[in-house]
Design a protein around this motif. Structure first.
Motif, PDB file in Angstrom:
ATOM      1  N   THR A  67       2.524   1.462  -3.441  1.00  0.00           N
ATOM      2  CA  THR A  67       1.441   2.179  -4.332  1.00  0.00           C
ATOM      3  C   THR A  67       1.178   3.691  -4.165  1.00  0.00           C
ATOM      4  O   THR A  67       1.052   4.459  -5.084  1.00  0.00           O
ATOM      5  N   MET A  68       1.156   4.009  -2.834  1.00  0.00           N
ATOM      6  CA  MET A  68       1.054   5.493  -2.785  1.00  0.00           C
ATOM      7  C   MET A  68       2.151   6.430  -3.427  1.00  0.00           C
ATOM      8  O   MET A  68       1.885   7.438  -3.673  1.00  0.00           O
ATOM      9  N   ALA A 119       0.908  -1.065  -0.011  1.00  0.00           N
ATOM     10  CA  ALA A 119       0.102   0.106   0.056  1.00  0.00           C
ATOM     11  C   ALA A 119       0.887   1.385   0.062  1.00  0.00           C
ATOM     12  O   ALA A 119       0.533   2.239  -0.622  1.00  0.00           O
ATOM     13  N   ARG A 135       4.270   5.543  -5.517  1.00  0.00           N
ATOM     14  CA  ARG A 135       4.094   5.276  -7.212  1.00  0.00           C
ATOM     15  C   ARG A 135       3.103   6.116  -7.802  1.00  0.00           C
ATOM     16  O   ARG A 135       3.353   6.862  -8.684  1.00  0.00           O
TER      17      ARG A 135
END
Lengths: 250, 551
Positions: free
Chosen positions: B544-545, B541, B547
């Motif tokens: 992902t944040m 997570a 990116r």
């Protein structure tokens, strides 16, 4: 075919956003906590059962660990399913992308089913991430894998019901928060029916969604329970279909 | 009027609210009484008022394309709901279940199916379980299979907490649940084990078994069979025996001898020594094929203890104690003996025992190896750490001494009389003990010099007598009966005495369902389930944040 394409898009979108991973993290942390606590407690009960034949005759991994675990964590889905379903239509309406979807060469049924299966697929992934629970038990004990399979199926059906209901609320509002709150409230109401007295055969108990998952958590599949979940999911998906269809003519 | 038309929605809202109240009242009370009807009429009037006041909007809306399609959609959803409800109802009427458990726990055997189908008179099952307990759920699931097969079977689940009167009426004393099975005057009980085998056996017994008569000796300070309140009473054991088709009646042995028809005699913790004529009556009873269960205590009835030599037993005035690291680790007192399978000798009485027998303040019961005419079998032996303490009045001197036996102390023995002549039964009057003559009777009268014989006239020896002697009464007491296998020890002893093999308790199935975790395993489980797996998801997570921020 379009159904699977939409489902795949929904599933991918959950893994490319922080929300999906956070939901997964929260779910795994909560269930992991429950599992560790309950497995430790069961290990203590097993110690007592070694010296007590009466207890040893009654203590059973399915009844004392698997079924209570899935029963207790079912309440977790009351929070996570609305979190997954709230964005399915509400965000599309807010971002004005629903019109694009509706003008694409796909039917409303395919859109609704695609979104539903996408969200259900994510639930399946969440459940798959708990596979180490039975695997560890297999290494240290002798769990009933049939009961585990039934419990997972029960959880999937329960989550499917809550997702279908959440989708309907999501289709009625542009606000994800409103969709979330309405789904939680409706799910809680359906849950509370199981606490109303009158026994397992009472009307309240028949309406309560969790009542129909209890036997599945213990390894018993009943035609009536399966029929309930199919009818429940079917009715809410149909209502969602009608709601989405209304965007075409309103 | 204009104001009312402007606020017509209030009527609609009021109508909706009253409609909900009407529905709730109907649901709660299950019928429409006058008040509920009034609420319903008020709701209908409100809706009618709204329709009358706002008819223009309604007419306009109803004629629009959106309204028509909307109405059609709502109608179709109602139809879909009705179809769904009908489908569920249909499935309930023709309900089928599939047992996915590995051991097919919820599938009845062919024998159980035959027994359930063969019931030919009404059988009422009262299941006393805490509501929503695992025991209740399991028994409900089990008994459901029987009910589906027999119209004579009626099942009622009773929560002891919510129905104490019914619970007391049936003498329910166990906390783990009790099932009472009634057919006319006959009764069977299930306690602790609610398996398919136990239920099927109980249903078979209802039709086939007659009561066994047990005589409970009184008059020598024995434990009270009616006392189900104090720790030392035997009331709970008696209640449970009665649930197994035994009739327990008191036998005043010192004055009346042993009554005819006693299938077995129970001597529970006598504290007043037996006079010679009572001891001869007992020997005569056993010598004529009688059956006796004795539960003894240390430092009591020395004459009776000495008299047991004729049955091949050597009873020292001792107390069996145990003191070992394992014993202390579990917090046991030195006077408590916890016996496991290693301490059970092979015998029909002990074969079904799979857990532990707990004794408290036990005395040794030593079988004489060269006893002629008798067949002696030790039932229970102590661990290697227990010893026979003879100087138990002085706590400072506790410990295995030179003249005290250490390890494998016999604590219960089963005896079969092959040759009754070895008992040396005397049917004549017995001389009163010298000390009794010297002391006189409690009422001040002089005692007779001879004691009348308590042996029935025409006595003749018969082989086949049986005797079980347990060097402790704790297993049968209210305090001890529910501990470990204690109840099984007592009930199996009686069943063996009566040669009622079908009364022997069912050995608990070897369970492979237990989970034993070491500290390391528990820590690994917690680490993996709470930290590593969720932590990995949290890490992704976070990635992902990061990116998405870069995009």
């Amino acid at each position: 075919m379009s159904t699977f394409a939409i489902a795949g898009r929904e599933l991918r979108s959950l893994f490319t956003t922080v929300t999906g991973w956070l939901v997964l993290t929260g779910y795994l942390f909560l269930t992991g906590f429950f599992w560790t606590a309950m497995a430790s407690m069961y290990a203590m009960q097993s110690q007592d059962a070694i010296v007590s034949p009466y207890m040893a005759a009654q203590v059973d991994m399915t009844d004392y660990l698997v079924a209570p675990f899935f029963g207790n964590t079912a309440i977790v889905w009351l929070m996570f399913c609305p979190a997954l379903s709230m964005r399915l239509f509400a965000s599309e309406r807010k971002d004005r992308t629903l019109e694009l979807l509706l003008t694409a060469p796909v039917s409303t049924a395919e859109i609704v089913l695609g979104k539903f299966f996408g969200a259900l697929g994510f639930v399946a992934v969440m459940l798959a991430c708990t596979a180490h629970y039975p695997l560890l038990l297999m290494r240290w004990g002798n769990p009933d894998l049939g009961a585990f399979a039934a419990a997972y199926l029960g959880t999937l059906l329960l989550a499917g019901g809550l997702l279908a209901m959440g989708m309907l609320f999501s289709a009625f509002t542009e606000s994800q928060v409103v969709a979330f709150v309405l789904t939680v409230a409706a799910g809680l109401t359906l849950w509370v029916f199981s606490w109303v007295g009158g026994g397992a055969d009472s009307l309240a108990s028949q309406i309560a969604i969790v009542t129909h998952a209890q036997d599945l958590f213990r390894g018993i599949l009943r035609l009536s329970d399966i029929a309930y979940f199919i009818a429940f999911i079917g009715v809410f998906l149909f209502a969602t279909h009608q709601r989405v269809e209304s965007f075409r003519w309103s | 009027m204009e104001l009312m038309q402007k606020n017509a929605w209030v009527f609609a809202a009021l109508g909706g609210l009253l409609g909900v109240i009407f529905g709730s009242l109907w649901y709660v009370y299950g019928e429409i009484d006058s008040n509920t009807r009034l609420v319903g009429i008020a709701a209908a009037l409100c809706f009618a008022g709204y329709a009358a006041l706002d008819r223009d909007t309604l007419t306009e809306g109803a004629n629009s394309r959106t309204a028509r399609n909307g109405m059609m959609s709502v109608l179709m959803v109602f139809v879909a709901t009705a179809v769904g409800i009908y489908g569920v109802k249909l499935a309930q009427d023709h309900d089928t279940r599939w047992d996915w458990t590995g051991a097919k726990r919820f599938t009845l055997s062919q024998e159980s199916i035959a027994v359930a189908k063969g019931l030919n008179r009404p059988v009422s099952i009262k299941a006393f379980f805490a509501r929503e307990s695992p025991g209740e759920r399991n028994f409900r699931e089990l008994v459901e299979g029987y009910v589906e097969l027999s119209e004579h079977l009626d099942v009622e689940f009773i929560d002891p907490m919510s129905n104490p009167i019914e619970t007391e009426r049936h003498g329910i004393v166990t906390e783990t649940g009790t099932v009472v099975i009634l057919a006319g005057e006959d009764e069977q009980r299930l306690e602790a084990r609610f398996t398919e085998t136990a239920l099927t056996t109980a249903l078979v017994k209802l039709d086939s078994e007659e009561d066994h008569i047990l005589c409970w000796t009184v008059g020598h300070g024995e434990a009270d069979p009616d006392d189900d309140q104090t720790m030392d009473g035997f009331g709970i054991a008696v209640i449970r025996l009665e649930g197994r088709n035994y009739t327990v009646m008191k036998s005043r042995l010192p004055t009346e001898g042993i009554a005819e028809g006693c299938e077995a005699l129970i001597i529970a913790r006598p504290t007043v020594d037996w006079l010679p004529n009572a001891r001869e009556a007992l020997a005569a009873y056993i010598g004529k094929g009688g059956r006796v269960l004795m539960m003894l205590e240390p430092a009591t009835t020395p004459e009776l203890m000495a008299d047991l030599e004729r049955y091949g037993l050597l009873l020292q005035d001792d107390l069996v104690l145990e003191d070992s690291p394992a014993h202390r680790q579990f917090g046991h007192d030195v006077s408590s003996l916890v016996l496991f399978e290693d301490n059970f000798e092979s015998h029909p009485i002990t074969a079904p025992l799979s857990g532990s027998v707990v004794l408290s303040y036990a005395r040794s019961v030593d079988p004489m190896p060269d006893a002629d005419g008798l067949h002696l079998r030790t039932l229970l032996s102590s661990s290697e750490f227990a010893w026979t303490e003879t100087d138990f009045d002085d706590p400072e001197k506790l410990g295995p001494g030179d003249d005290e036996k250490l390890g494998d102390v016999a604590l219960a023995v089963a005896i079969e009389v092959v040759d009754p002549a070895v008992l040396g039964v005397s049917i004549d009057a017995q001389a009163a003990p010298a000390e009794l003559v010297a002391e006189g009777l409690p009422n001040g009268e002089a005692p007779p010099l001879t004691l009348p014989s308590l042996v029935a006239p025409g006595w003749a020896a018969e082989p086949g007598g049986r005797l079980v002697v347990i060097g402790d009464s704790f297993p049968g007491t209210n305090a001890g009966i529910s501990t470990g296998n204690n109840a099984d020890l007592v009930f199996n002893s009686i069943a063996w005495l009566l040669e009622a093999d079908d009364e022997l308790t069912e050995r608990a199935a070897e369970t492979d369902q237990l989970l034993q975790l070491s500290i390391v395993q528990e820590a690994f489980l917690g680490l993996l389930s709470i930290v590593l797996v969720p932590g990995f998801a949290a890490f992704v997570a976070f990635l992902t944040m990061l990116r998405r921020r870069r995009l």
